[in-house]
Design an enzyme around this catalytic site. Structure first.
Site, mmCIF file in Angstrom:
data_model
loop_
_atom_site.group_PDB
_atom_site.id
_atom_site.type_symbol
_atom_site.label_atom_id
_atom_site.label_comp_id
_atom_site.label_asym_id
_atom_site.label_seq_id
_atom_site.Cartn_x
_atom_site.Cartn_y
_atom_site.Cartn_z
ATOM 1 N N TYR A 45 7.399 3.789 -6.253
ATOM 2 C CA TYR A 45 7.716 2.478 -5.683
ATOM 3 C C TYR A 45 6.430 1.731 -5.275
ATOM 4 O O TYR A 45 6.432 0.517 -5.152
ATOM 5 C CB TYR A 45 8.557 2.645 -4.409
ATOM 6 C CG TYR A 45 10.038 2.885 -4.617
ATOM 7 C CD1 TYR A 45 10.555 3.417 -5.794
ATOM 8 C CD2 TYR A 45 10.939 2.576 -3.595
ATOM 9 C CE1 TYR A 45 11.914 3.637 -5.945
ATOM 10 C CE2 TYR A 45 12.295 2.794 -3.736
ATOM 11 C CZ TYR A 45 12.783 3.322 -4.907
ATOM 12 O OH TYR A 45 14.130 3.538 -5.047
ATOM 13 N N GLY A 46 5.374 2.503 -5.032
ATOM 14 C CA GLY A 46 4.146 1.964 -4.419
ATOM 15 C C GLY A 46 3.441 0.880 -5.199
ATOM 16 O O GLY A 46 2.569 0.203 -4.678
ATOM 17 N N ASN A 77 6.765 5.491 3.025
ATOM 18 C CA ASN A 77 5.957 4.454 3.680
ATOM 19 C C ASN A 77 6.114 3.106 2.986
ATOM 20 O O ASN A 77 6.149 2.064 3.633
ATOM 21 C CB ASN A 77 4.482 4.856 3.650
ATOM 22 C CG ASN A 77 4.172 5.984 4.603
ATOM 23 O OD1 ASN A 77 3.645 5.775 5.684
ATOM 24 N ND2 ASN A 77 4.526 7.196 4.222
ATOM 25 N N THR A 78 6.207 3.140 1.654
ATOM 26 C CA THR A 78 6.319 1.891 0.904
ATOM 27 C C THR A 78 7.630 1.173 1.248
ATOM 28 O O THR A 78 7.656 -0.031 1.502
ATOM 29 C CB THR A 78 6.218 2.186 -0.612
ATOM 30 O OG1 THR A 78 4.981 2.872 -0.853
ATOM 31 C CG2 THR A 78 6.278 0.933 -1.429
ATOM 32 N N GLU A 155 0.709 15.085 -7.148
ATOM 33 C CA GLU A 155 1.786 15.577 -8.019
ATOM 34 C C GLU A 155 1.234 16.522 -9.096
ATOM 35 O O GLU A 155 1.937 17.411 -9.569
ATOM 36 C CB GLU A 155 2.564 14.401 -8.623
ATOM 37 C CG GLU A 155 3.220 13.603 -7.505
ATOM 38 C CD GLU A 155 4.509 12.903 -7.871
ATOM 39 O OE1 GLU A 155 4.870 12.869 -9.045
ATOM 40 O OE2 GLU A 155 5.158 12.390 -6.929
ATOM 41 N N THR A 188 3.793 9.463 1.889
ATOM 42 C CA THR A 188 4.481 10.765 1.913
ATOM 43 C C THR A 188 3.646 11.892 1.308
ATOM 44 O O THR A 188 3.779 13.044 1.696
ATOM 45 C CB THR A 188 5.768 10.678 1.070
ATOM 46 O OG1 THR A 188 5.467 10.016 -0.166
ATOM 47 C CG2 THR A 188 6.857 9.948 1.811
ATOM 48 N N HIS A 189 2.799 11.537 0.324
ATOM 49 C CA HIS A 189 2.068 12.579 -0.408
ATOM 50 C C HIS A 189 0.828 13.090 0.319
ATOM 51 O O HIS A 189 0.344 14.168 0.028
ATOM 52 C CB HIS A 189 1.639 12.038 -1.774
ATOM 53 C CG HIS A 189 2.769 11.867 -2.742
ATOM 54 N ND1 HIS A 189 3.905 11.149 -2.441
ATOM 55 C CD2 HIS A 189 2.937 12.335 -4.000
ATOM 56 C CE1 HIS A 189 4.714 11.161 -3.490
ATOM 57 N NE2 HIS A 189 4.158 11.879 -4.443
HETATM 58 N N1 DGL Z 1 6.802 7.625 -1.191
HETATM 59 C C1 DGL Z 1 5.728 6.679 -1.432
HETATM 60 C C2 DGL Z 1 5.074 6.320 -0.089
HETATM 61 O O1 DGL Z 1 5.159 7.022 0.887
HETATM 62 C C3 DGL Z 1 4.706 7.233 -2.399
HETATM 63 C C4 DGL Z 1 5.210 7.386 -3.826
HETATM 64 C C5 DGL Z 1 5.605 6.054 -4.452
HETATM 65 O O2 DGL Z 1 4.723 5.222 -4.747
HETATM 66 O O3 DGL Z 1 6.801 5.852 -4.639
HETATM 67 O O4 DGL Z 1 4.445 5.286 -0.006
#
Ligand code: DGL
Length: 269
Positions: A45-46, A77-78, A155, A188-189
């Protein structure tokens, strides 16, 4: 105990990354049931537009509300950066997001009032961390840096790899120039990169892991609202995903820190 208290906590993310938040919740709140949703078919999603992220976030929120969760946690977070308002509008249960939790922790930790924030391009462009930090302390200086390569590196499992170390030095150099004493891991990562980032940052910079901050805030909210599950039973964990890609199990288990059982597929057209 109210019937609400025995309901599960709903946690969601764009993919498997939010399992870092689930892992922190499992450790902090070992008797809570959890329903997780990871949009593995549409991750990442980022790098997507705000409108698209809002649309996807609304779909996921409705899905989890149908599972009768007692609260919702935006682990991504996104999504928290650009679509927290969508979730709060739809939900009739309390909503927590990682950005509020991370901002609160960072403000509590910093002594120099200079905080660095790293995240995906969408999170950083939204300025959501800076806004949340300034709401808590307007005198704080915030230095943000997008680190788009970290998600694929994590990943890939390159958690302690020369390429990741070099990338971290490159991204963080401009942030370190600003004499920060606190660095928020706003994705998150990134908790998986904590040992490497701590090494690159040095001992004088405190890393704020928003997954741990979120687990702490969840415990506080459940206590305050009488929503804690006080049944001392083995908890029930359910994981919903929109796709089961190659290496899903390996990557998921790395994030979760334990085996990933009971994964269910959701088919959306
Ligand atoms: N889950 C996204 C975040 O915490 C990271 C992965 C994404 O880009 O979807 O921003």
């Amino acid at each position: 105990m109210s019937s609400q208290a025995s309901a599960p906590i709903g946690v969601f993310d764009s993919g498997v990354g939010g399992l870092t938040v689930v892992r922190a919740l499992m450790e902090r709140l070992p008797f809570e049931d959890i329903v997780y949703f990871g949009d593995t078919a549409r991750v990442p999603y980022g790098v997507k537009s705000v409108d698209t992220i809002k649309h996807f976030t609304a779909q996921i929120t409705e899905f989890l509300l149908e599972k009768r969760v007692k609260m919702l946690i935006i682990a991504c977070n996104t999504m928290a950066a650009v679509a927290a308002d969508v979730v709060k509008r739809l939900a009739d249960v309390p909503v927590l997001d990682v950005i509020e939790a991370g901002a609160r922790s960072a403000v509590a930790v910093t002594k120099s009032n200079a905080i660095g924030v790293i995240g995906t391009p969408t999170t950083i462009n939204s300025n959501a961390y800076a806004r949340n930090i300034h709401l808590l302390n307007s005198a704080t200086r915030v230095y943000s840096q997008a680190c788009p390569l970290f998600v694929p590196l994590v990943e890939e499992g390159w958690l302690d790899h020369p390429v990741t170390r070099l990338t971290a030095h490159e991204y963080l150099r401009p942030v370190f120039v600003e004499q920060i004493d606190t660095l928020v891991l706003g994705c998150t990562h990134y908790p998986l990169l904590k040992p490497l980032l701590q090494e690159v940052a040095g001992p004088h910079i405190t890393l704020v892991d928003s997954a741990t901050a979120m687990a702490e805030q969840t415990a506080q909210l459940l206590g305050e609202q009488g929503l804690a599950n006080d049944k001392r039973h083995a908890p029930d964990y359910r994981f919903f995903v929109t796709d089961i890609p190659l290496r899903f199990q390996t990557i998921g288990e790395r994030f979760l820190g334990r085996s990933l059982a009971q994964v269910e597929m959701v088919k959306w057209n």
